[in-house]
Write an enzyme that holds these catalytic residues in place. Sequence first.
Site, PDB file in Angstrom:
ATOM      1  N   ARG A  77      75.029  77.690 119.631  1.00 56.07           N
ATOM      2  CA  ARG A  77      74.797  76.387 120.415  1.00 56.07           C
ATOM      3  C   ARG A  77      76.259  76.025 120.916  1.00 56.07           C
ATOM      4  NH1 ARG A  77      74.706  72.907 117.382  1.00 56.07           N
ATOM      5  NH2 ARG A  77      74.857  73.787 115.137  1.00 56.07           N
ATOM      6  N   TYR A 222      70.455  81.659 124.052  1.00 56.82           N
ATOM      7  CA  TYR A 222      70.439  81.456 122.765  1.00 56.82           C
ATOM      8  C   TYR A 222      69.520  80.491 122.040  1.00 56.82           C
ATOM      9  CZ  TYR A 222      72.210  80.373 118.161  1.00 56.82           C
ATOM     10  OH  TYR A 222      72.075  79.893 116.811  1.00 56.82           O
ATOM     11  N   LYS A 231      66.033  72.569 118.150  1.00 56.48           N
ATOM     12  CA  LYS A 231      66.985  71.509 117.979  1.00 56.48           C
ATOM     13  C   LYS A 231      66.654  70.437 118.840  1.00 56.48           C
ATOM     14  CE  LYS A 231      68.256  73.102 114.614  1.00 56.48           C
ATOM     15  NZ  LYS A 231      69.253  74.044 113.916  1.00 56.48           N
ATOM     16  N   HIS A 251      67.585  67.230 109.825  1.00 58.78           N
ATOM     17  CA  HIS A 251      67.799  68.709 109.799  1.00 58.78           C
ATOM     18  C   HIS A 251      67.791  69.319 108.060  1.00 58.78           C
ATOM     19  CE1 HIS A 251      71.292  71.842 110.787  1.00 58.78           C
ATOM     20  NE2 HIS A 251      70.016  72.370 110.970  1.00 58.78           N
ATOM     21  N   SER A 273      74.517  73.624 110.000  1.00 57.09           N
ATOM     22  CA  SER A 273      74.207  74.628 110.507  1.00 57.09           C
ATOM     23  C   SER A 273      75.139  75.894 109.711  1.00 57.09           C
ATOM     24  CB  SER A 273      74.252  74.932 111.909  1.00 57.09           C
ATOM     25  OG  SER A 273      73.753  73.975 112.448  1.00 57.09           O
ATOM     26  N   CYS A 275      75.067  76.432 106.418  1.00 62.09           N
ATOM     27  CA  CYS A 275      75.865  76.190 105.154  1.00 62.09           C
ATOM     28  C   CYS A 275      74.665  76.219 104.048  1.00 62.09           C
ATOM     29  CB  CYS A 275      76.457  74.696 105.302  1.00 62.09           C
ATOM     30  SG  CYS A 275      77.744  74.424 106.318  1.00 62.09           S
ATOM     31  N   ASP A 298      64.716  74.323 107.768  1.00 64.99           N
ATOM     32  CA  ASP A 298      65.600  73.990 108.952  1.00 64.99           C
ATOM     33  C   ASP A 298      65.466  72.427 109.452  1.00 64.99           C
ATOM     34  OD1 ASP A 298      68.162  74.627 110.438  1.00 64.99           O
ATOM     35  OD2 ASP A 298      66.850  74.271 112.226  1.00 64.99           O
ATOM     36  N   ARG A 390      71.210  86.680 114.342  1.00 70.11           N
ATOM     37  CA  ARG A 390      70.069  85.979 113.873  1.00 70.11           C
ATOM     38  C   ARG A 390      68.825  86.743 113.635  1.00 70.11           C
ATOM     39  NH1 ARG A 390      70.486  80.161 112.379  1.00 70.11           N
ATOM     40  NH2 ARG A 390      72.784  79.722 113.023  1.00 70.11           N
TER      41      ARG A 390
HETATM   42  N1  LIG Z   1      79.109  81.171  98.393  1.00 65.85           N
HETATM   43  C1  LIG Z   1      77.866  80.963  98.905  1.00 65.85           C
HETATM   44  N2  LIG Z   1      77.260  81.039 100.282  1.00 65.85           N
HETATM   45  C2  LIG Z   1      76.123  80.625 100.675  1.00 65.85           C
HETATM   46  C3  LIG Z   1      75.404  80.040  99.641  1.00 65.85           C
HETATM   47  N3  LIG Z   1      74.222  79.741 100.399  1.00 65.85           N
HETATM   48  C4  LIG Z   1      74.363  80.478 101.615  1.00 65.85           C
HETATM   49  N4  LIG Z   1      75.395  80.898 101.801  1.00 65.85           N
HETATM   50  C5  LIG Z   1      75.953  81.652 102.991  1.00 65.85           C
HETATM   51  O1  LIG Z   1      76.157  80.647 103.998  1.00 65.85           O
HETATM   52  C6  LIG Z   1      75.630  81.273 105.231  1.00 65.85           C
HETATM   53  C7  LIG Z   1      74.601  80.497 105.819  1.00 65.85           C
HETATM   54  O2  LIG Z   1      73.590  80.386 105.104  1.00 65.85           O
HETATM   55  P1  LIG Z   1      72.175  79.902 105.654  1.00 65.85           P
HETATM   56  O3  LIG Z   1      71.120  79.750 104.513  1.00 65.85           O
HETATM   57  O4  LIG Z   1      71.480  80.860 106.771  1.00 65.85           O
HETATM   58  O5  LIG Z   1      72.385  78.484 106.308  1.00 65.85           O
HETATM   59  P2  LIG Z   1      71.696  77.379 107.167  1.00 65.85           P
HETATM   60  O6  LIG Z   1      71.902  76.124 106.969  1.00 65.85           O
HETATM   61  O7  LIG Z   1      70.106  77.790 106.958  1.00 65.85           O
HETATM   62  O8  LIG Z   1      71.953  77.849 108.798  1.00 65.85           O
HETATM   63  P3  LIG Z   1      71.430  77.398 110.038  1.00 65.85           P
HETATM   64  O9  LIG Z   1      70.176  78.232 110.297  1.00 65.85           O
HETATM   65  O10 LIG Z   1      72.361  77.476 111.203  1.00 65.85           O
HETATM   66  O11 LIG Z   1      71.010  75.872 110.123  1.00 65.85           O
HETATM   67  C8  LIG Z   1      75.153  82.689 105.090  1.00 65.85           C
HETATM   68  O12 LIG Z   1      76.270  83.561 105.423  1.00 65.85           O
HETATM   69  C9  LIG Z   1      75.069  82.800 103.341  1.00 65.85           C
HETATM   70  O13 LIG Z   1      75.186  83.802 102.798  1.00 65.85           O
HETATM   71  C10 LIG Z   1      75.818  79.684  98.372  1.00 65.85           C
HETATM   72  O14 LIG Z   1      74.955  79.134  97.367  1.00 65.85           O
HETATM   73  N5  LIG Z   1      77.003  80.155  98.053  1.00 65.85           N
HETATM   74  O1  LIG Z   2      70.020  75.874 116.544  1.00 67.61           O
HETATM   75  C1  LIG Z   2      70.184  77.185 116.140  1.00 67.61           C
HETATM   76  O2  LIG Z   2      70.455  77.916 116.955  1.00 67.61           O
HETATM   77  C2  LIG Z   2      70.296  77.501 114.787  1.00 67.61           C
HETATM   78  C3  LIG Z   2      70.335  76.457 113.798  1.00 67.61           C
HETATM   79  O3  LIG Z   2      69.170  76.516 113.049  1.00 67.61           O
HETATM   80  C4  LIG Z   2      71.385  75.860 113.896  1.00 67.61           C
HETATM   81  O4  LIG Z   2      72.391  76.108 114.397  1.00 67.61           O
HETATM   82  O5  LIG Z   2      71.156  74.607 112.834  1.00 67.61           O
HETATM   83 MN   LIG Z   3      69.735  74.899 111.479  1.00 66.00          MN
END
Ligand SMILES: Nc1nc2c(ncn2[C@@H]2O[C@H](COP(=O)(O)OP(=O)(O)OP(=O)(O)O)[C@@H](O)[C@H]2O)c(=O)[nH]1
Ligand SMILES: O=C([O-])CC(=O)C(=O)O
Ligand SMILES: [Mn+2]
Length: 608
Positions: A77, A222, A231, A251, A273, A275, A298, A390
């Site tokens: 983004r 993207y 989003k 979110h 994002s 996290c 999400d 992704r």
């Molecule tokens: N150390 C640690 N890392 C974590 C944990 N949960 C997720 N991660 C890492 O954080 C990164 C993002 O995790 P996602 O669950 O894909 O994050 P998201 O919030 O869904 O991200 P978006 O799709 O961008 O909104 C990955 O590399 C995971 O491995 C956790 O409990 N501990």
């Molecule tokens: O929006 C995207 O491209 C991926 C996503 O879930 C975020 O960044 O929170």
């Molecule tokens: Mn997201």
Amino acid sequence: MTAAAAQQGTTHQGILDWVTEVAELTQPDDIHWCTGSDEEWVQLTDFLVGTGTFIRLDESKKPNSFYAASDPIDVARVEDRTYICSRDERDAGPTNNWMDPDAMKELMRGLYAGCMKGRTMYVVPFVMGHLEAEHPMFGVEITDSAYVVASMRVMARMGSHVLRKMEELEAAGTEFSWVPALHSVGHPLAEGEDDVAWPCNETKYIVQFPEERMIWSFGSGYGGNALLGKKCYALRIASVMARDEGWLAEHMLILKLTSPEGVVKYVAAAFPSACGKTNLAMLQPTIPGWKVETLGDDIAWMRVGEDGRLWAVNPEYGFFGVAPGTNEHTNPNAMRTIAKGNSVFTNVALTEDGDVWWEGLENPPARATSWKGEPWTPDSTELSSHPNSRYCTPIKQCDILAAEYDDPRGVPIDAILFGGRRRDTIPLVFEARDWTHGTFLGATLSSETTAAAVGQVGVVRRDPMAMLPFIGYNAGDYFNHWITVGKENDAAKLPKIFYVNWFRRDDDGNFVWPGFGENSRVLKWVVERIDGQAAAVETPIGHVPTPESLDTDGLDMSAADLAKCLEVDAEEWKAELPQIQEWFDKFGDDLPGVLWTELDGLRARLEG
Ligand SMILES: Nc1nc2c(ncn2[C@@H]2O[C@H](COP(=O)(O)OP(=O)(O)OP(=O)(O)O)[C@@H](O)[C@H]2O)c(=O)[nH]1
Ligand SMILES: O=C([O-])CC(=O)C(=O)O
Ligand SMILES: [Mn+2]
């Protein structure tokens, strides 16, 4: 050509007029009204294989799945290119980029003029949430990217059945609205010019017109910039609708948690994002007898129901998950979901046997092609996959999808978690005193930046409710909206609010908390707090677990490390105060006074 071609598509006059107008401006070679059928999927993916955008993966490894590598200038983004073009600048607020809507339209019409030459213009009718919802949330995306159409088919309910429903409603004289969402990669082709694998433009604009409920996106292919139902609509435009209509567009992941005694609780969680939303949403508990089922990873749309509870639905139809770090240990459910195929993988590595690989996945291949198209081996100093690479995969393939996913009413939320990525200061979990204090925690949420947006990674910034890049209006008004939801409803029936941090580090820079499946221990404490069973210490920041109240059975962790996870260091917190003060000052008179009161209270408790 264009008017006639448009005419075949729909009897809905408003959509027809808009499609015709856009075709006249952008000058595509032809117009395709997307049906969402399996035949269309085959046509689109064959076409994308032909242009080199897609590489078909090995059928025995990832059936009906495709690999794509983007242009290196189009990987995430683009927050500095994202605008909220409200009529009044004040309504965009201090956290959004703003431009006068007429000036923006003039500028973008210049960019859109002829921008689809040599390409097909696809018209994608879609609905975010359920088609059977009381008020279905319709949209129509026009795009010149087949990659976007294929991805939209995974991520949103789309196709002829949605268009037919809009036509029926119109024919019956039923009032309804739909969001026009215009997208172009901004890469017209001259007569006879060959396409590139990932067409895009150095100039990018991701623009929301909140009063008109309209989206214009240019220059990027993207996900978050181009799949406009996600989003742009389900958060930025929907947050404005939610403000006007008294609900919340957030979110947040949504999960269902069942205790060994069969007690069900629903949890929503907002983390910025990259996290941990997707990982928590699909968590495999390490504590015996507990079960997690997924509802969304999400986005959550939440409305107070007649029973006074906050009901949440996931408006999406797929997962658009961060690939690196996903593996059999961290997220076995995601691994099983993508193993079923029907997925698109973008900016990961391609193995010699026609599979995908990324950092953190088991069994690194001896040789692969990196996302940049270069030869890669485990000895390479460069990453095989972009940190924001992704997978895009259908939610229905998730084995632990909760049955309630298909219920247009959604689920009643018991707890809301706010969380960020902080190496210090924030303990593993603590509970807000009440809704207003919870709103304060959300409004001051802080997190280290990640690769999900272009820019520096690892910098602590305020990311209110994990919505900083997604609030479609003045964030001061958004905080006020949250406060109002608390005031106008019965607090006892609203979810309890918690703050979590999986990312605290020790002196050597390692994560202190093992995370992933072990986060079930935190969920257990949360639901036991709701039911008045778990103990907590009252601290200046809120209620923190006593070490004994957290289930650590079978957890390989020293008492010292556990104490570190739960520590509230007054000095670290005092250092937050001027940062929160500076953050709040941005909003001037638009910040609800009760948030200043909360900050004063925190300061007094820390200093007292
Ligand atoms: N150390 C640690 N890392 C974590 C944990 N949960 C997720 N991660 C890492 O954080 C990164 C993002 O995790 P996602 O669950 O894909 O994050 P998201 O919030 O869904 O991200 P978006 O799709 O961008 O909104 C990955 O590399 C995971 O491995 C956790 O409990 N501990
Ligand atoms: O929006 C995207 O491209 C991926 C996503 O879930 C975020 O960044 O929170
Ligand atoms: Mn997201």
